[in-house]
Design a protein around this motif. Structure first.
Motif, PDB file in Angstrom:
ATOM      1  N   LEU A   1      28.641  23.932  34.957  1.00 36.25           N
ATOM      2  CA  LEU A   1      28.077  25.102  35.441  1.00 36.25           C
ATOM      3  C   LEU A   1      28.985  26.308  35.279  1.00 36.25           C
ATOM      4  O   LEU A   1      28.438  27.290  35.179  1.00 36.25           O
ATOM      5  N   GLU A   2      30.185  26.014  35.935  1.00 35.57           N
ATOM      6  CA  GLU A   2      30.890  27.151  36.029  1.00 35.57           C
ATOM      7  C   GLU A   2      31.483  27.781  34.715  1.00 35.57           C
ATOM      8  O   GLU A   2      31.526  28.879  34.575  1.00 35.57           O
ATOM      9  N   ALA A   3      31.514  26.816  33.447  1.00 32.94           N
ATOM     10  CA  ALA A   3      31.706  27.323  32.324  1.00 32.94           C
ATOM     11  C   ALA A   3      30.686  28.111  32.085  1.00 32.94           C
ATOM     12  O   ALA A   3      30.861  29.168  31.090  1.00 32.94           O
ATOM     13  N   ARG A   4      29.367  27.706  31.982  1.00 36.39           N
ATOM     14  CA  ARG A   4      28.419  28.172  31.760  1.00 36.39           C
ATOM     15  C   ARG A   4      28.392  29.781  32.362  1.00 36.39           C
ATOM     16  O   ARG A   4      27.979  30.863  31.578  1.00 36.39           O
ATOM     17  N   ARG A   5      28.445  30.030  33.486  1.00 42.27           N
ATOM     18  CA  ARG A   5      28.711  31.115  34.032  1.00 42.27           C
ATOM     19  C   ARG A   5      29.594  32.068  33.705  1.00 42.27           C
ATOM     20  O   ARG A   5      29.195  33.312  33.392  1.00 42.27           O
ATOM     21  N   SER A   6      30.718  31.527  33.396  1.00 47.45           N
ATOM     22  CA  SER A   6      31.709  32.385  32.740  1.00 47.45           C
ATOM     23  C   SER A   6      31.332  33.114  31.441  1.00 47.45           C
ATOM     24  O   SER A   6      32.032  34.002  31.022  1.00 47.45           O
ATOM     25  N   ARG A   7      30.701  32.349  30.704  1.00 43.06           N
ATOM     26  CA  ARG A   7      30.129  32.675  29.398  1.00 43.06           C
ATOM     27  C   ARG A   7      28.845  33.911  29.378  1.00 43.06           C
ATOM     28  O   ARG A   7      28.476  34.157  28.223  1.00 43.06           O
ATOM     29  N   ARG A   8      28.329  34.005  30.393  1.00 40.55           N
ATOM     30  CA  ARG A   8      27.424  34.895  30.420  1.00 40.55           C
ATOM     31  C   ARG A   8      27.577  36.431  30.085  1.00 40.55           C
ATOM     32  O   ARG A   8      28.562  36.931  30.255  1.00 40.55           O
ATOM     33  N   LEU A   9      26.749  36.997  29.287  1.00 40.67           N
ATOM     34  CA  LEU A   9      26.834  38.217  28.808  1.00 40.67           C
ATOM     35  C   LEU A   9      26.828  39.166  30.146  1.00 40.67           C
ATOM     36  O   LEU A   9      25.834  38.882  31.017  1.00 40.67           O
ATOM     37  N   ASP A  10      27.763  40.080  30.191  1.00 35.43           N
ATOM     38  CA  ASP A  10      27.624  40.907  31.180  1.00 35.43           C
ATOM     39  C   ASP A  10      26.302  41.697  31.556  1.00 35.43           C
ATOM     40  O   ASP A  10      25.687  42.268  30.545  1.00 35.43           O
ATOM     41  N   ARG A  11      25.859  41.666  32.716  1.00 35.77           N
ATOM     42  CA  ARG A  11      24.604  42.192  32.894  1.00 35.77           C
ATOM     43  C   ARG A  11      24.278  43.700  32.661  1.00 35.77           C
ATOM     44  O   ARG A  11      23.260  43.801  32.291  1.00 35.77           O
ATOM     45  N   ARG A  12      25.382  44.375  32.830  1.00 32.55           N
ATOM     46  CA  ARG A  12      25.290  45.986  32.667  1.00 32.55           C
ATOM     47  C   ARG A  12      24.876  45.910  31.233  1.00 32.55           C
ATOM     48  O   ARG A  12      24.346  46.926  30.648  1.00 32.55           O
ATOM     49  N   VAL A  13      25.700  45.089  30.251  1.00 32.90           N
ATOM     50  CA  VAL A  13      25.446  45.366  28.897  1.00 32.90           C
ATOM     51  C   VAL A  13      24.533  44.691  28.373  1.00 32.90           C
ATOM     52  O   VAL A  13      23.545  45.178  27.566  1.00 32.90           O
ATOM     53  N   TYR A  14      23.912  43.908  28.800  1.00 32.07           N
ATOM     54  CA  TYR A  14      22.636  43.133  28.645  1.00 32.07           C
ATOM     55  C   TYR A  14      21.696  44.175  28.821  1.00 32.07           C
ATOM     56  O   TYR A  14      20.530  44.323  28.012  1.00 32.07           O
ATOM     57  N   PHE A  15      21.521  44.774  30.105  1.00 34.17           N
ATOM     58  CA  PHE A  15      20.316  45.616  30.334  1.00 34.17           C
ATOM     59  C   PHE A  15      20.427  46.934  29.416  1.00 34.17           C
ATOM     60  O   PHE A  15      19.256  47.375  29.057  1.00 34.17           O
ATOM     61  N   ARG A  16      21.703  47.358  29.317  1.00 36.32           N
ATOM     62  CA  ARG A  16      21.515  48.722  28.477  1.00 36.32           C
ATOM     63  C   ARG A  16      21.346  48.307  27.044  1.00 36.32           C
ATOM     64  O   ARG A  16      20.643  49.079  26.698  1.00 36.32           O
ATOM     65  N   GLU A  17      21.646  47.260  26.508  1.00 31.45           N
ATOM     66  CA  GLU A  17      21.182  47.101  25.186  1.00 31.45           C
ATOM     67  C   GLU A  17      19.846  46.872  25.115  1.00 31.45           C
ATOM     68  O   GLU A  17      18.893  47.052  24.017  1.00 31.45           O
ATOM     69  N   LEU A  18      19.204  45.855  25.920  1.00 38.98           N
ATOM     70  CA  LEU A  18      17.871  45.751  25.974  1.00 38.98           C
ATOM     71  C   LEU A  18      16.982  46.869  26.117  1.00 38.98           C
ATOM     72  O   LEU A  18      15.894  46.775  25.320  1.00 38.98           O
ATOM     73  N   PHE A  19      17.291  47.625  26.885  1.00 38.45           N
ATOM     74  CA  PHE A  19      16.492  48.927  27.180  1.00 38.45           C
ATOM     75  C   PHE A  19      16.864  49.597  26.122  1.00 38.45           C
ATOM     76  O   PHE A  19      15.617  50.417  25.661  1.00 38.45           O
ATOM     77  N   ARG A  20      17.712  49.988  25.413  1.00 35.78           N
ATOM     78  CA  ARG A  20      17.755  50.600  24.106  1.00 35.78           C
ATOM     79  C   ARG A  20      17.079  50.082  23.034  1.00 35.78           C
ATOM     80  O   ARG A  20      16.142  50.671  22.231  1.00 35.78           O
ATOM     81  N   LEU A  21      17.020  48.544  22.834  1.00 35.22           N
ATOM     82  CA  LEU A  21      16.148  48.053  21.778  1.00 35.22           C
ATOM     83  C   LEU A  21      14.608  48.120  22.164  1.00 35.22           C
ATOM     84  O   LEU A  21      13.873  48.309  21.059  1.00 35.22           O
ATOM     85  N   GLN A  22      14.342  48.092  23.419  1.00 35.61           N
ATOM     86  CA  GLN A  22      12.914  48.252  23.826  1.00 35.61           C
ATOM     87  C   GLN A  22      12.420  49.661  23.447  1.00 35.61           C
ATOM     88  O   GLN A  22      10.993  49.894  23.123  1.00 35.61           O
ATOM     89  N   HIS A  23      13.427  50.568  23.658  1.00 38.79           N
ATOM     90  CA  HIS A  23      12.837  51.917  23.220  1.00 38.79           C
ATOM     91  C   HIS A  23      12.602  52.259  21.661  1.00 38.79           C
ATOM     92  O   HIS A  23      11.919  52.613  21.135  1.00 38.79           O
ATOM     93  N   GLU A  24      13.577  51.430  21.095  1.00 39.17           N
ATOM     94  CA  GLU A  24      13.288  51.304  19.496  1.00 39.17           C
ATOM     95  C   GLU A  24      11.938  50.527  19.158  1.00 39.17           C
ATOM     96  O   GLU A  24      11.279  50.855  18.294  1.00 39.17           O
ATOM     97  N   LEU A  25      11.665  49.451  19.914  1.00 39.14           N
ATOM     98  CA  LEU A  25      10.380  48.928  19.841  1.00 39.14           C
ATOM     99  C   LEU A  25       9.256  49.796  19.735  1.00 39.14           C
ATOM    100  O   LEU A  25       8.276  49.862  19.157  1.00 39.14           O
ATOM    101  N   VAL A  26       9.203  50.634  20.968  1.00 44.11           N
ATOM    102  CA  VAL A  26       8.260  51.592  21.069  1.00 44.11           C
ATOM    103  C   VAL A  26       8.036  52.336  19.814  1.00 44.11           C
ATOM    104  O   VAL A  26       6.748  52.854  19.566  1.00 44.11           O
ATOM    105  N   ARG A  27       9.087  52.959  19.384  1.00 46.97           N
ATOM    106  CA  ARG A  27       9.192  53.579  18.257  1.00 46.97           C
ATOM    107  C   ARG A  27       8.618  53.004  17.132  1.00 46.97           C
ATOM    108  O   ARG A  27       7.771  53.392  16.267  1.00 46.97           O
TER     109      ARG A  27
END
Length: 310
Positions: free
Chosen positions: A47-73
């Motif tokens: 599990l420790e190795a799994r946690r270390s490979r996690r995508l940074d939460r700030r990067v994930y949220f930033r990109e997800l919200f950007r892509l969701q904005h594009e989905l609305v377009r």
């Protein structure tokens, strides 16, 4: 002309936007909690190795919200152009199809983008033309339909679990390319995704479901049996991709061992399939509310209110 927003109104707007984002944060906190449930063997799953490979939460949220904005377009453009779009999501149990679908639909209009997740066919449906019960869920103009599993059940679970004969499967493989070409000729845009996870990752996700009381409902007897028949499912998947990968409706494989990256990659790829642009919109002006001297708002009895415990 609408009056400019006051500082107090701007604060309220920011709060509402923050609350909207919190919906996604709640889902992500749930995902993180799953890896900390009791009963999961740290050594077996590293599990420790799994946690270390996690995508940074700030990067994930930033990109997800950007892509969701594009989905609305994209949604607005699909409505404006009167397009009919079908997106199929297939993959092994626990591959993350539902999570990706949830993020796609999260900010969209449910009257435009809807999910078709069909149960097992009933007795009457088993006597119909195989594709018949799926056809009724196809989109009209200006609609997007996401199939959470689809007619490809025949090439996967139905074949592996013996719910159909090999003759049925062979007929399916002969028919489905023609069926999908027919959809394409009719103007339907068909996009097909296979969410691919490793044997080890599925084992881990099943273990999470076993030990998490909020997720145990997701682990059906069929899912448990699918673990034993991993290799049979692999052979079925390989035959399906080989025989139904056609120019009019090719398969796209999403590497899904990392759920967050899979969601972002899938949404980004989906957007890339359309040359969408901004749709011209008329300005919206709120009219003044009409007020009448004889209007009286009657009080609601206290016993009708839900208890304010929070």
């Amino acid at each position: 002309m609408n009056p400019p927003a006051s500082p107090a109104d701007l604060d309220r707007i920011k709060e509402e936007i923050s609350d909207d984002f919190d919906e996604e944060l709640e889902l992500e906190l749930e995902d993180a909690r799953l890896e900390d449930v009791e009963g999961i063997d740290d050594e077996e799953f590293d599990l420790e190795a799994r946690r270390s490979r996690r995508l940074d939460r700030r990067v994930y949220f930033r990109e997800l919200f950007r892509l969701q904005h594009e989905l609305v377009r994209l949604q607005d453009w699909v409505v404006h152009q009167g397009l009919r779009v079908v997106v199929i999501f297939e993959g092994r149990d626990s591959a993350g199809k539902g999570g990706a679908i949830k993020r796609i639909t999260q900010r969209l209009n449910p009257r435009v983008c809807r999910v078709a997740a069909l149960p097992a066919p009933n007795e009457r449906e088993r006597t119909q033309w195989y594709f018949q019960r799926y056809v009724q869920h196809l989109p009209a103009a200006g609609e997007i339909v996401l199939f959470d599993r689809s007619w490809y059940n025949r090439a996967g679970v139905e074949r592996v679990m013996g719910f159909c004969s090999e003759d049925d499967v062979e007929e399916f493989f002969r028919s489905v390319p023609e069926f999908e070409r027919m959809l394409a000729r009719s103007g339907i845009i068909l996009i097909k995704y296979w969410f691919s996870i490793t044997d080890e990752e599925q084992q881990f996700r099943f273990a999470l479901r076993i030990h998490d009381p909020l997720k145990q409902w997701k682990l059906s007897p069929m899912d448990v049996e699918s673990r034993r028949m991993w290799e049979d499912y692999t052979r079925a998947k390989e035959a399906m991709l080989d025989r139904t990968h056609i120019p009019e409706a090719p398969w796209w494989v999403v590497a899904a061992d990392d759920k967050k990256r899979a969601r972002l990659n899938c949404i980004d790829h989906l957007l890339s399939q359309f040359a969408y642009t901004d749709v011209p919109k008329a300005a919206v002006h709120l009219p003044d509310r009409v007020r009448h001297d004889d209007y009286i708002r009657h009080p609601v009895p206290d016993e009708m209110y839900v208890s304010a415990k929070f």
